[in-house]
Design an enzyme around this catalytic site. Structure first.
Site, PDB file in Angstrom:
ATOM      1  N   ALA A  91      35.149  31.767  46.316  1.00  0.00           N
ATOM      2  CA  ALA A  91      35.581  30.910  47.431  1.00  0.00           C
ATOM      3  C   ALA A  91      35.851  31.788  48.651  1.00  0.00           C
ATOM      4  CB  ALA A  91      36.855  30.177  47.026  1.00  0.00           C
ATOM      5  N   GLU A  93      40.905  35.985  40.630  1.00  0.00           N
ATOM      6  CA  GLU A  93      41.868  35.236  41.450  1.00  0.00           C
ATOM      7  C   GLU A  93      43.300  35.731  41.291  1.00  0.00           C
ATOM      8  OE1 GLU A  93      39.300  34.006  39.898  1.00  0.00           O
ATOM      9  OE2 GLU A  93      38.392  32.350  41.022  1.00  0.00           O
ATOM     10  N   GLU A 135      32.518  30.335  38.748  1.00  0.00           N
ATOM     11  CA  GLU A 135      32.811  28.935  38.398  1.00  0.00           C
ATOM     12  C   GLU A 135      31.611  28.037  38.716  1.00  0.00           C
ATOM     13  OE1 GLU A 135      36.554  29.139  40.667  1.00  0.00           O
ATOM     14  OE2 GLU A 135      37.524  28.363  38.860  1.00  0.00           O
ATOM     15  N   GLY A 146      35.071  31.769  42.416  1.00  0.00           N
ATOM     16  CA  GLY A 146      34.346  30.512  42.579  1.00  0.00           C
ATOM     17  C   GLY A 146      32.849  30.670  42.334  1.00  0.00           C
TER      18      GLY A 146
HETATM   19  C1  3H9 Z   1      38.320  31.862  44.483  1.00  0.00           C
HETATM   20  O1  3H9 Z   1      37.171  31.999  44.240  1.00  0.00           O
HETATM   21  C2  3H9 Z   1      39.111  30.612  44.252  1.00  0.00           C
HETATM   22  C3  3H9 Z   1      38.431  29.674  43.323  1.00  0.00           C
HETATM   23  O2  3H9 Z   1      38.723  29.982  41.983  1.00  0.00           O
HETATM   24  C4  3H9 Z   1      38.937  28.267  43.524  1.00  0.00           C
HETATM   25  C5  3H9 Z   1      38.655  27.612  44.820  1.00  0.00           C
HETATM   26  C6  3H9 Z   1      39.053  26.178  44.852  1.00  0.00           C
HETATM   27  N1  3H9 Z   1      36.091  35.497  50.822  1.00  0.00           N
HETATM   28  O3  3H9 Z   1      35.487  44.447  49.501  1.00  0.00           O
HETATM   29  P1  3H9 Z   1      34.431  44.685  50.533  1.00  0.00           P
HETATM   30  C7  3H9 Z   1      34.717  40.096  52.619  1.00  0.00           C
HETATM   31  S1  3H9 Z   1      39.225  33.095  45.220  1.00  0.00           S
HETATM   32  C8  3H9 Z   1      36.007  35.928  52.089  1.00  0.00           C
HETATM   33  O4  3H9 Z   1      34.699  45.714  51.563  1.00  0.00           O
HETATM   34  P2  3H9 Z   1      32.651  45.608  48.478  1.00  0.00           P
HETATM   35  C9  3H9 Z   1      35.715  41.199  52.869  1.00  0.00           C
HETATM   36  O5  3H9 Z   1      36.852  40.715  53.527  1.00  0.00           O
HETATM   37  C10 3H9 Z   1      38.061  34.382  45.494  1.00  0.00           C
HETATM   38  N2  3H9 Z   1      35.641  37.186  52.415  1.00  0.00           N
HETATM   39  O6  3H9 Z   1      33.004  44.973  49.875  1.00  0.00           O
HETATM   40  C11 3H9 Z   1      34.911  42.155  53.729  1.00  0.00           C
HETATM   41  O7  3H9 Z   1      34.862  41.599  55.033  1.00  0.00           O
HETATM   42  P3  3H9 Z   1      34.757  42.532  56.313  1.00  0.00           P
HETATM   43  C12 3H9 Z   1      37.811  35.149  44.280  1.00  0.00           C
HETATM   44  C13 3H9 Z   1      35.382  38.024  51.414  1.00  0.00           C
HETATM   45  O8  3H9 Z   1      31.179  45.628  48.401  1.00  0.00           O
HETATM   46  C14 3H9 Z   1      33.503  42.023  53.140  1.00  0.00           C
HETATM   47  O9  3H9 Z   1      33.503  40.790  52.411  1.00  0.00           O
HETATM   48  N3  3H9 Z   1      37.031  36.302  44.609  1.00  0.00           N
HETATM   49  C15 3H9 Z   1      35.458  37.637  50.071  1.00  0.00           C
HETATM   50  O10 3H9 Z   1      33.428  46.867  48.276  1.00  0.00           O
HETATM   51  C16 3H9 Z   1      33.129  43.156  52.210  1.00  0.00           C
HETATM   52  O11 3H9 Z   1      34.155  43.291  51.221  1.00  0.00           O
HETATM   53  C17 3H9 Z   1      37.573  37.491  44.868  1.00  0.00           C
HETATM   54  O12 3H9 Z   1      38.755  37.676  44.786  1.00  0.00           O
HETATM   55  C18 3H9 Z   1      35.827  36.304  49.785  1.00  0.00           C
HETATM   56  N4  3H9 Z   1      35.922  35.845  48.542  1.00  0.00           N
HETATM   57  O13 3H9 Z   1      33.211  44.573  47.376  1.00  0.00           O
HETATM   58  C19 3H9 Z   1      36.612  38.580  45.252  1.00  0.00           C
HETATM   59  N5  3H9 Z   1      35.151  38.692  49.292  1.00  0.00           N
HETATM   60  O14 3H9 Z   1      33.471  43.246  56.198  1.00  0.00           O
HETATM   61  C20 3H9 Z   1      37.209  39.455  46.291  1.00  0.00           C
HETATM   62  C21 3H9 Z   1      34.870  39.702  50.137  1.00  0.00           C
HETATM   63  O15 3H9 Z   1      34.895  41.590  57.447  1.00  0.00           O
HETATM   64  N6  3H9 Z   1      36.268  40.398  46.788  1.00  0.00           N
HETATM   65  N7  3H9 Z   1      35.002  39.313  51.403  1.00  0.00           N
HETATM   66  O16 3H9 Z   1      35.942  43.473  56.178  1.00  0.00           O
HETATM   67  C22 3H9 Z   1      35.994  41.571  46.188  1.00  0.00           C
HETATM   68  O17 3H9 Z   1      36.521  41.900  45.148  1.00  0.00           O
HETATM   69  C23 3H9 Z   1      35.039  42.486  46.870  1.00  0.00           C
HETATM   70  O18 3H9 Z   1      35.008  42.141  48.245  1.00  0.00           O
HETATM   71  C24 3H9 Z   1      33.580  42.430  46.337  1.00  0.00           C
HETATM   72  C25 3H9 Z   1      32.690  43.283  47.271  1.00  0.00           C
HETATM   73  C26 3H9 Z   1      33.580  43.025  44.936  1.00  0.00           C
HETATM   74  C27 3H9 Z   1      33.069  41.008  46.316  1.00  0.00           C
END
Ligand code: 3H9
Length: 692
Positions: free
Chosen positions: A61, A125, A105, A102
Site C-alpha cells: 500500500a 506492516e 495481499e 499490500g
Molecule cells: C501495507 O501494505 C498495508 C496493507 O497491508 C493494508 C492496506 C489497507 N509506500 O527503501 P527505498 C518509497 S503497508 C510509499 O529507499 P529500496 C520510499 O519512501 C506497506 N512509498 O528503496 C522511497 O521514496 P523516495 C507495506 C514507498 O530499494 C522509495 O520508495 N510495505 C513504499 O532500498 C525507495 O525506497 C512496506 O512496509 C510504500 N509502501 O527498498 C514496504 N515503499 O525515493 C516498505 C517504498 O522518495 N518499503 N517507498 O525516498 C521497503 O521496505 C523498501 O522501500 C523496499 C525497497 C524493500 C520496498
C-alpha cells in the site's frame, strides 16, 4: 497511467507502473480495476497476468496515503482484491524482486502465483506499527501454514521466494524470463474451473491453542511499547478460529485502530525520515559521485578502530595509521578481538572473519595512505592536533581524495582551511561504538563540494548508517542539543533530584539511558573539557557546577569505576553512590538552595523540551535541513524512544502551544535564563503549525 494494460495472444497483462516500488495508491488501484474490467469484456482474453514494472512487483500500500481520504477512497485494496478473486477468468500474479505488504495481499487474492528466484516476500506492516490490513493475516496462514505465517507477520522479515516454493504460496518458480513463464502458465490454466481461491483453504494446526498462547507470551515479552505485534498474533489466530469473512472483518478492525496510533505514526515518520535524510535540496539525485574503493583512518584508538570496522564489513580495504608501533598493534589487536567475539557469538563465519581481517593494513607512514580515496581523521579533539593532521593530509593525499574529520564539536570550516582544498573536506561524526551505532552526522562545510556530499551520503548507506547532514556550528545537531539537556540535568541536581531519579524518569519515558548513566558510559571528563572551554568563550551561559565537582573527585565514569554512580569490577551495573549524593546535597546547601521534590513529569519535560527548543534554533538557522533530520539524529544516535518518533515529532504530538506554555512556566523558575523560547517554535505554536 500507473498500471498498463496489454494483450498478448489470449492473455491480458496488467503491469503496475508506479515508481519507485509500485505502491498501491489510489491511482494504481483504480488502474488495476480498470484493467480487470477490460479483460472481462474482451472475449479473446482467456486469462490475466498481474505483474510490476521496474524494480518491484509491489512494495505494498502507498504509505504516504495513510490517514488521508485517499486511503479509504474506492477502489480500496479490499475492493481490488475482491475484483481479482471474483474474476471469471484466471488471474495469475507474476512476482519478482519485491513483493511486500499490500503487494503480497494482492497476489494472495490471485488464483495462481508464479515467481522469480530471489524475490523478497514479506508482510512488513508490523515495522510500521500496523498489521496487514487487506487479508494478509487470513490468507498467508492458509498457504504457508500457521507457524510460518505468524513468524513472517510478527517479524515482518522478508523471506526469499525459493524458500517458499514448496508451500502453496507459489504455483511455479520461473528460472528464466518471468513474463515468458507467466504467459505459458496463464495459457495452461486458461480453461481450469473452478478457479482456486486461497480463502477456500483451511488452516490446519493440531493443538493450535497451545501454540497461540506460547506465541502471545513470547511476543508480549518482546513487543515493548508497540501494540502491533500482539495484534498481529490475534489477527493470525482468527485465521484458524474464525470463518474467513469474520477473520477479514476482525483484521480490518485491528488495522483501523493501529493505523491511528501514535506509535504507528512515529514508525512511519522514521521510515520516511530515514529516506528524506539522504537527500539535500541543492544536491540533485544525479550528482556525480567519487569512487571510494579504499579508505584510510588516522588513529587506531577506540573510535578509529570502530570506524575502520564499518568499511571492512562493507568489503572496503582500510589502512589505519598511528604514530607509534605499540598503539598501532593495540588498535589492530582490538579490531581482531572484536571480530573474534562476534564469531564466538555465532554471528560471523570463519570465512567472513578471514575476509575482513585480510582487508586491514596498519602503517606509521603518511606516504602509504596517499592513494586512499577517502581518509577519516579520528585523532584527539583539539584544533592544534587537527591542524597538524590536515596540513599533512593536504601534502600526501592524491588529488580528489575526500578528507574527513571525525570531530564531534570543532569548526569544520576552520579545519578545511588548513588545506588548499577545502572543497574536499567534510565532517563524518561517528558515534561510539562506531561499528554499532547507526548514526553518522555528516558535517557540511561552507566549501564542501556537492559531489563530496553526495558520495558521503551514498557511502553512509553502504556502511549501513543513517547519514544526516548538519551545517557547521558548535556541537552540530546532536551535541549542540544534548548540551541543553545536560544543563537541565545539572540544574535538576541542584534543585532537588539525585542522579538515579532523573535517569529513571527519563528511562521510563523510553530513553535507552538517562543522562547520568550516559555520562558515566561516555566519560564525564569529555563534558568537563568542553565546559572549561565554554567558561572562557561563553561566560554568559550558566551551568550547574555539580558535574565539575564530580570530575574534581576523579569520578570520570565507568572507566574509573566511579562516576555519578559506583561500579564494581567486571560489572557495568550502576550503584547509587553515597559519596556523590552527599556531594550533591552539600552543593545545594552551599548555594543556599532549598532542595524540593521534583516530579518525574517535570524532569522529562525539562530535559525533552530543552532538546526541542535548541532543535528549533538549529532548524531556523538552517543547520538542519528539515525537522525529521533532527528526529533521525536523536533516534539513531542518542537513544530517543522510537515509539515517540524523535524530539520534534514528540513535540508535535504534545502540541507546540503546550510545549511553549511549559517553557514559559519554567522561565519563571530558577535558571529561567535557559528557557528563552526559540523564535521558530514560538511562531509555529502561534500559527497552529507543527515542525514536521
Ligand atoms: C501495507 O501494505 C498495508 C496493507 O497491508 C493494508 C492496506 C489497507 N509506500 O527503501 P527505498 C518509497 S503497508 C510509499 O529507499 P529500496 C520510499 O519512501 C506497506 N512509498 O528503496 C522511497 O521514496 P523516495 C507495506 C514507498 O530499494 C522509495 O520508495 N510495505 C513504499 O532500498 C525507495 O525506497 C512496506 O512496509 C510504500 N509502501 O527498498 C514496504 N515503499 O525515493 C516498505 C517504498 O522518495 N518499503 N517507498 O525516498 C521497503 O521496505 C523498501 O522501500 C523496499 C525497497 C524493500 C520496498
Amino acid at each position: 497511467m500507473t498500471a498498463e494494460y496489454k494483450v498478448h495472444g489470449a492473455v491480458a497483462v496488467i503491469t503496475l507502473n508506479n515508481p519507485p516500488v509500485n505502491g498501491l495508491g489510489l491511482a494504481t488501484r483504480t488502474a488495476i480495476v480498470e484493467g480487470l474490467r477490460q479483460a472481462q469484456h474482451d472475449a479473446a482474453v482467456k486469462s490475466i497476468v498481474i505483474t510490476g514494472a521496474g524494480k518491484a512487483f509491489s512494495g505494498g500500500a502507498d504509505i504516504k496515503e495513510f490517514n488521508s481520504p485517499k486511503a479509504l477512497a474506492e477502489p480500496t485494496l479490499h475492493t481490488v482484491i475482491a475484483a481479482v478473486e471474483n474474476s471469471d477468468k484466471p488471474v495469475i500474479a507474476a512476482i519478482h524482486t519485491v513483493c511486500m505488504g499490500g503487494g503480497l495481499e494482492l497476489a494472495l487474492g490471485c488464483h495462481y502465483r508464479v515467481v522469480s528466484p530471489g524475490a523478497q516476500i514479506a508482510l512488513p506492516e508490523v515495522k510500521l506499527g500496523i498489521l496487514p490490513g487487506a487479508g494478509g493475516t487470513q490468507r498467508l496462514p492458509r498457504v504457508v501454514g500457521l507457524e510460518m505465517a505468524l513468524n513472517m507477520i510478527v517479524s515482518g522479515t522478508p523471506v526469499a521466494s525459493e524458500k517458499l516454493v514448496k508451500t502453496k504460496l507459489f504455483d511455479e518458480l520461473v528460472e528464466g524470463d518471468l513474463m515468458t513463464g507467466a504467459l505459458n502458465f496463464a495459457e495452461r490454466v486458461a480453461a481450469t474451473r473452478p478457479l482456486p481461491k486461497v480463502r477456500d483453504l483451511k488452516v490446519d494446526y493440531p493443538n493450535y491453542e497451545a501454540f497461540l498462547q506460547f506465541s502471545r507470551n513470547t511476543v508480549k515479552a518482546m513487543a515493548g511499547p508497540f501494540p502491533a505485534p500482539l495484534k498481529c498474533v490475534e489477527a493470525v489466530a482468527a485465521s484458524i478460529t474464525k470463518k474467513f469473512d469474520d477473520g477479514i472483518a476482525f483484521e480490518r478492525a485491528l488495522f483501523v485502530d493501529l493505523v491511528q496510533t501514535t506509535e504507528s505514526k512515529a514508525l512511519r515518520h522514521a521510515f520516511f525520515g530515514e529516506r528524506a535524510a539522504s537527500k539535500l535540496p541543492d544536491v540533485p539525485a544525479d550528482t556525480p559521485m567519487r569512487s571510494i574503493k579504499s579508505v584510510a583512518v588516522i588513529g587506531a584508538g577506540t573510535m578509529g578502530g570502530g570506524i575502520a570496522m564499518n568499511f571492512l564489513n562493507a568489503g572496503i580495504p582500510v589502512t589505519i595509521l598511528e604514530m607509534k608501533q605499540e598503539a598501532l598493534d593495540k588498535g589492530l589487536a582490538t579490531i581482531r578481538k572484536n571480530y573474534e567475539n562476534t564469531m564466538k557469538k555465532g554471528k560471523l563465519t570463519q570465512e567472513k572473519f578471514d575476509q575482513r581481517l585480510s582487508l586491514i593494513t596498519g602503517t606509521m607512514s603518511y606516504e602509504e595512505i596517499g592513494q586512499a580515496d577517502l581518509v577519516i581523521e579520528a585523532v584527539f579533539e583539539d584544533m592544534g592536533v587537527k591542524e597538524t593532521v590536515f596540513k599533512k593530509l593536504d601534502e600526501v593525499m592524491k588529488p580528489g581524495a575526500i578528507l574527513a574529520s571525525n570531530t564531534s564539536t570543532l569548526d569544520v570550516d576552520q579545519i578545511a582551511n588548513f588545506t588548499k582544498r577545502p572543497q574536499d573536506v567534510i565532517g563524518t561524526h561517528f558515534f561510539s561504538p562506531a561499528n554499532v551505532m547507526k548514526l553518522l552526522e555528516i558535517v557540511r562545510g561552507k566549501a564542501t563540494a556537492k559531489d563530496v556530499l553526495a558520495t558521503t551520503l551514498a557511502l553512509s548507506k553502504k556502511i549501513k548508517k543513517t547519514g544526516v547532514v548538519s551545517g557547521v556550528c558548535d556541537g552540530f545537531i546532536g551535541n549542540r542539543m544534548i548540551e541543553q539537556y545536560s544543563r537541565q540535568a545539572g540544574f535538576l541536581l541542584e534543585q532537588g533530584c539525585l542522579p538515579e531519579q532523573v535517569d529513571k524518569a527519563v528511562e521510563k519515558f523510553g530513553f535507552a539511558m538517562g543522562p547520568f548513566r550516559m555520562g558515566d558510559l561516555a566519560g564525564n571528563d569529555i563534558g568537563w573539557y568542553i565546559r572549561k572551554r565554554r567558561y572562557v568563550e561563553k561566560p554568559e551561559v550558566t551551568y550547574s557546577k555539580t558535574a565539575d565537582l564530580l570530575c574534581e573527585l576523579g569520578r570520570f565514569g565507568q572507566k574509573t569505576s566511579a562516576g555519578w554512580y559506583d561500579y564494581k569490577p567486571g560489572d557495568r551495573k550502576a550503584y547509587p553512590s553515597t559519596v556523590v549524593n552527599d556531594m550533591i546535597i552539600k552543593h545545594s546547601a552551599d548555594l543556599g538552595i532549598e532542595r524540593k521534590k521534583i516530579s518525574d513529569a517535570e524532569i522529562v519535560e525539562r530535559l525533552v523540551y530543552a532538546l526541542v527548543n535548541e532543535a528549533a534554533n538549529i532548524l531556523d538557522e538552517g543547520i538542519a535541513t528539515r525537522a525529521s533530520d533532527i528526529d533521525m539524529v536523536y533516534l539513531t544516535g542518542y537513544g530517543f524512544p522510537l515509539f515517540r518518533g524523535g524530539p520534534m515529532f514528540y513535540a508535535d504530538t504534545v502540541g507546540l502551544p503546550n510545549v511553549v506554555m511549559a517553557m514559559e512556566k519554567y522561565a519563571k523558575g530558577p535558571h529561567g535564563e535557559a528557557w528563552q523560547v526559540a523564535p521558530l517554535l514560538a511562531r509555529l505554536a502561534a500559527e497552529g503549525k507543527t515542525f514536521n
